[in-house]
Write an enzyme that holds these catalytic residues in place. Structure first.
Site, PDB file in Angstrom:
ATOM      1  N   LYS A  34       0.851  -1.202   0.000  1.00 31.74           N
ATOM      2  CA  LYS A  34       0.000   0.000   0.000  1.00 31.74           C
ATOM      3  C   LYS A  34       0.886   1.252   0.000  1.00 31.74           C
ATOM      4  CE  LYS A  34      -0.336  -0.461   5.008  1.00 31.74           C
ATOM      5  NZ  LYS A  34      -1.181  -0.922   6.136  1.00 31.74           N
ATOM      6  N   ARG A 120     -10.878  -0.740  15.422  1.00 30.60           N
ATOM      7  CA  ARG A 120     -10.969   0.182  14.286  1.00 30.60           C
ATOM      8  C   ARG A 120     -11.853  -0.512  13.255  1.00 30.60           C
ATOM      9  NH1 ARG A 120      -5.204   1.650  11.844  1.00 30.60           N
ATOM     10  NH2 ARG A 120      -5.656  -0.374  10.954  1.00 30.60           N
ATOM     11  N   TYR A 233      14.306  30.513   7.906  1.00 31.64           N
ATOM     12  CA  TYR A 233      13.183  31.241   8.507  1.00 31.64           C
ATOM     13  C   TYR A 233      13.320  31.311  10.016  1.00 31.64           C
ATOM     14  CZ  TYR A 233      10.416  30.711   4.183  1.00 31.64           C
ATOM     15  OH  TYR A 233       9.942  30.767   2.910  1.00 31.64           O
ATOM     16  N   MET A 280      10.268  24.538   2.816  1.00 33.31           N
ATOM     17  CA  MET A 280       9.532  23.643   1.930  1.00 33.31           C
ATOM     18  C   MET A 280      10.447  22.966   0.918  1.00 33.31           C
ATOM     19  SD  MET A 280       6.184  24.405  -0.431  1.00 33.31           S
ATOM     20  CE  MET A 280       5.303  25.232   0.867  1.00 33.31           C
TER      21      MET A 280
END
Ligand SMILES: *Cc1c(COP(=O)(O)O)cnc(C)c1O
Length: 337
Positions: A34, A120, A233, A280
């Site tokens: 998956k 679940r 940043y 990013m």
């Protein structure tokens, strides 16, 4: 040059598949591919796992199953998550999981999923299985952490499935396949170990596994920060003395997460720290000297484990691997054997 390159060692996948088959001592290995094979490439990994002796490929979503079917026309493919469009799954010869509701679709191989404690997906109890039911399954919540609770789930599964021993019973994931022999039953659905990542967040070599993924980039720019100058940043890294900094052109959009500041990467083979805020598209590493632009940087591989980054980011190897962005606009992916 691509901003980064992901290399998948299919020989390692083959080795891990064999290692799992050995641990399973006669139970079948079902390869979980998956999420594009946990970021490794579902088709490549699926094909190699089948060649190495896996019997079934497992995915979470029908769409993943359809994509695999196009590449692997003869493979058995099980969709472990909910299937809403059964007709589409039937058409593609997928097998499906029924984990809720009273209805069992006809004319398609079905695996019934019992909730034995994951809380679940899963049926509260097993109905009398119609003829198209081929498997009975459940999923362990604590195979990597709480052996006692895992044993409790195993016992519940054993009791509930005992009347249907003609069906394929499958419970174990990687952690259980490697370390809990009672959990093996007829087949084990193994993902993370196939990729050579430890389900226990320890060194995969402890369980005889070999990491399959490497992720490499390079220093795109090298500069000298004077004392008091910063990188990134928020000015979270300020040089105290003149400091050489290399800029690596990958960031959190590529899967180098913001919480991996402080992580070690290998710059020309030597360990160096990521400093400042990861942005990013880039992060910075602290160097001990001036290095030429283009110097190779290994983020994963060459002995540097995904598990190390997972510990740094306080998460699990699964999340780091699935988070690596292998879309061709961001990186190149190649396989070696
Ligand atoms: C993902 C998944 C697995 C594989 O788990 P690993 O820990 O990666 O081996 C097995 N079973 C189900 C139902 C899953 O969703």
């Amino acid at each position: 040059m691509h901003r980064s390159e992901i290399t998948i060692d299919l020989g390692a996948v083959r080795h891990n598949a064999r290692r799992l088959l050995e641990a399973l001592a006669g139970a079948e290995l079902w390869a979980v591919v998956k999420a594009d094979g946990y970021g490794h490439g579902a088709v490549d990994v699926g094909r190699v796992a089948l060649e190495a002796g896996a019997s079934v490929l497992c995915v979470a979503a029908v769409e993943e199953g359809l994509a695999l079917r196009r590449a692997l026309p003869h493979a058995r493919i099980l969709v472990m998550g909910p299937t809403d469009d059964v007709a589409e799954a039937r058409e593609a010869r997928l097998e499906i999981t029924v984990a809720r509701g009273a209805e069992i679709p006809a004319d398609i191989p079905v695996h019934l999923k019992l909730d034995t404690g994951m809380g679940r997906w899963g049926l509260a109890e097993l109905p009398e299985p119609p003829a198209n039911v081929v498997g009975l399954m459940s999923h362990l919540a604590t195979s990597d952490s709480d052996r006692g609770f895992a044993e409790h789930q195993i016992e519940r599964f054993r009791l509930a499935t005992a009347p249907f021993s003609q069906l394929t019973r499958h419970l174990a994931n990687s952690a259980a396949a490697l370390r809990i022999s009672d959990a093996r039953f007829d087949a084990a659905r193994c993902g993370i170990a196939l990729y050579g990542i430890s389900p226990f967040n320890t060194d995969p070599a402890e369980d005889g596994l070999r990491p399959a993924l490497s992720w490499r980039s390079y220093l795109a720019q090298v500069k000298l920060l004077q004392a008091g100058e910063s990188t990134g940043y928020g000015r979270r890294f300020v040089a105290e003395t003149p400091t050489w900094i290399g800029v690596v052109p990958i960031g959190y959009a590529d899967g180098f997460r913001r919480d991996m500041t402080g992580a070690e990467v290998l710059v020309d083979g030597e360990p160096r720290r990521a400093v400042g805020t990861v942005s990013m598209d880039a992060f910075a590493v602290e160097l001990d000297r001036r290095l030429p632009a283009g110097t190779p940087v290994t983020i994963v591989g060459d002995g540097l484990l995904i598990e190390r980054h997972a510990a740094q980011a306080e998460t699990i190897g699964y999340e780091i691997a699935c988070g690596i962005n292998s879309s061709p606009e961001r990186s190149s992916r190649r396989t070696v054997d």
